[in-house]
Design a protein around this motif. Structure first.
Motif, PDB file in Angstrom:
ATOM      1  N   GLY A  46       5.329  12.202   5.990  1.00  0.00           N
ATOM      2  CA  GLY A  46       4.658  13.501   5.961  1.00  0.00           C
ATOM      3  C   GLY A  46       3.520  13.584   6.963  1.00  0.00           C
ATOM      4  N   ILE A  47       2.762  12.507   7.091  1.00  0.00           N
ATOM      5  CA  ILE A  47       1.669  12.467   8.061  1.00  0.00           C
ATOM      6  C   ILE A  47       2.214  12.570   9.483  1.00  0.00           C
ATOM      7  N   LEU A  48       3.309  11.873   9.749  1.00  0.00           N
ATOM      8  CA  LEU A  48       3.924  11.962  11.070  1.00  0.00           C
ATOM      9  C   LEU A  48       4.524  13.342  11.324  1.00  0.00           C
ATOM     10  N   ALA A  49       5.047  13.969  10.286  1.00  0.00           N
ATOM     11  CA  ALA A  49       5.571  15.334  10.432  1.00  0.00           C
ATOM     12  C   ALA A  49       4.448  16.302  10.782  1.00  0.00           C
ATOM     13  N   LEU A  50       3.285  16.136  10.169  1.00  0.00           N
ATOM     14  CA  LEU A  50       2.139  16.981  10.501  1.00  0.00           C
ATOM     15  C   LEU A  50       1.710  16.763  11.945  1.00  0.00           C
ATOM     16  N   PHE A  51       1.684  15.506  12.366  1.00  0.00           N
ATOM     17  CA  PHE A  51       1.364  15.203  13.764  1.00  0.00           C
ATOM     18  C   PHE A  51       2.345  15.917  14.699  1.00  0.00           C
ATOM     19  N   ALA A  52       3.642  15.842  14.396  1.00  0.00           N
ATOM     20  CA  ALA A  52       4.646  16.498  15.226  1.00  0.00           C
ATOM     21  C   ALA A  52       4.432  18.007  15.270  1.00  0.00           C
ATOM     22  N   VAL A 148      -6.456  10.176  28.863  1.00  0.00           N
ATOM     23  CA  VAL A 148      -5.046  10.492  29.079  1.00  0.00           C
ATOM     24  C   VAL A 148      -4.553  11.681  28.249  1.00  0.00           C
ATOM     25  N   VAL A 149      -5.266  12.067  27.202  1.00  0.00           N
ATOM     26  CA  VAL A 149      -4.882  13.234  26.399  1.00  0.00           C
ATOM     27  C   VAL A 149      -5.423  14.485  27.069  1.00  0.00           C
ATOM     28  N   ARG A 150      -4.578  15.460  27.267  1.00  0.00           N
ATOM     29  CA  ARG A 150      -5.017  16.681  27.940  1.00  0.00           C
ATOM     30  C   ARG A 150      -5.862  17.536  27.002  1.00  0.00           C
ATOM     31  N   PRO A 151      -6.693  18.425  27.546  1.00  0.00           N
ATOM     32  CA  PRO A 151      -7.442  19.348  26.683  1.00  0.00           C
ATOM     33  C   PRO A 151      -6.498  20.109  25.752  1.00  0.00           C
ATOM     34  N   GLY A 152      -6.823  20.128  24.481  1.00  0.00           N
ATOM     35  CA  GLY A 152      -5.970  20.742  23.480  1.00  0.00           C
ATOM     36  C   GLY A 152      -4.971  19.793  22.868  1.00  0.00           C
ATOM     37  N   GLY A 153      -4.832  18.588  23.456  1.00  0.00           N
ATOM     38  CA  GLY A 153      -3.882  17.613  22.943  1.00  0.00           C
ATOM     39  C   GLY A 153      -4.334  16.988  21.632  1.00  0.00           C
ATOM     40  N   VAL A 154      -3.391  16.324  20.975  1.00  0.00           N
ATOM     41  CA  VAL A 154      -3.579  15.848  19.602  1.00  0.00           C
ATOM     42  C   VAL A 154      -3.585  14.325  19.563  1.00  0.00           C
ATOM     43  N   LEU A 155      -4.474  13.769  18.757  1.00  0.00           N
ATOM     44  CA  LEU A 155      -4.550  12.332  18.533  1.00  0.00           C
ATOM     45  C   LEU A 155      -4.420  12.056  17.040  1.00  0.00           C
ATOM     46  N   LEU A 156      -3.599  11.059  16.694  1.00  0.00           N
ATOM     47  CA  LEU A 156      -3.509  10.563  15.321  1.00  0.00           C
ATOM     48  C   LEU A 156      -3.695   9.060  15.335  1.00  0.00           C
TER      49      LEU A 156
END
Length: 221
Positions: A46-52, A148-156
């Motif tokens: 579920g946590i990975l699904a939220l990340f996706a 390396v993460v672009r502006p607006g990108g997501v980190l988990l």
């Protein structure tokens, strides 16, 4: 896990070499033991699904699984529709990942100096791969993530929750290892991410068994 408790905030000379050697040693047995582990972890799925979902909302694009090990989570992310690839310090782990997931991209690399362009990722996952990084190296690693993460990108980030560190001397079928496992509170990891420039969106704790806690922090740039 055999080991001895040590104090929080320690300096660990040679930790990169020790981590690489340890996971080269256990790569095959690690893959065999954990290959299907996610099937029995609905909360983690579920946590990975939220990340996706968050990556798709950010516009999709490349997603790096940093510290990917045998590639099992990289493969899962690809299965839910993400353009995922894996990076790991251990060449033996990367060999296993390429064997088990021949259509996906895997590269040997260190999270302390990622061979990736600035602002190139829409998502970055560090799934229990920061647990061997000493406290005094975290700022270097998180600065690389931010780069390396672009502006607006997501980190988990997923990690062992708690306090203190322990030397792990064997694992994954009894093979010899020498890695320190560091436990941190979600609040502490969130504070480090904020200091690196990320905006923290959520802090979570999962308790899959008595006295076992997994921490998860979502953030974005």
């Amino acid at each position: 896990m055999r080991g001895r408790a040590i104090v929080l905030g320690m300096h660990v000379p040679g930790w990169l070499d020790d981590t690489r050697t340890s996971y080269d040693t256990v790569a095959a047995s690690y893959a065999d033991l954990l290959r299907d582990a996610l099937h029995g972890e609905p909360f983690q799925r579920g946590i990975l699904a939220l990340f996706a979902e968050l990556v798709r909302a950010a516009g999709s694009g490349p997603v790096a699984d940093v510290g990917c090990g045998s590639g099992r989570i990289t493969g899962h992310l690809h299965g839910v529709g993400l353009d995922a690839f894996g990076v790991d310090l251990s060449p033996a782990m990367i060999d296993v990942a390429r064997r088990d997931h021949p259509t996906l991209r895997f590269e040997v690399g260190s999270m302390t100096a990622l061979d990736l362009a600035d602002d190139c990722l829409t998502g970055l996952l560090a799934w229990f791969s920061l647990i061997h990084v000493p406290d005094d190296e975290m700022s270097t690693v998180l600065a690389e993530f931010f780069r390396v993460v672009r502006p607006g990108g997501v980190l988990l980030v997923g990690f062992h929750a708690g306090e203190g560190s322990q030397l792990k001397t064997e694992g994954y079928g009894g093979h010899p290892m020498r890695v320190y496992v560091h436990r941190r509170s979600p609040a502490r990891v969130a504070a480090w991410l904020e200091a690196a420039g990320f905006t923290v969106a959520a802090e979570m704790v999962h308790r899959p068994a008595p006295d076992v806690e997994g921490g998860f922090v979502f953030a974005h740039r």
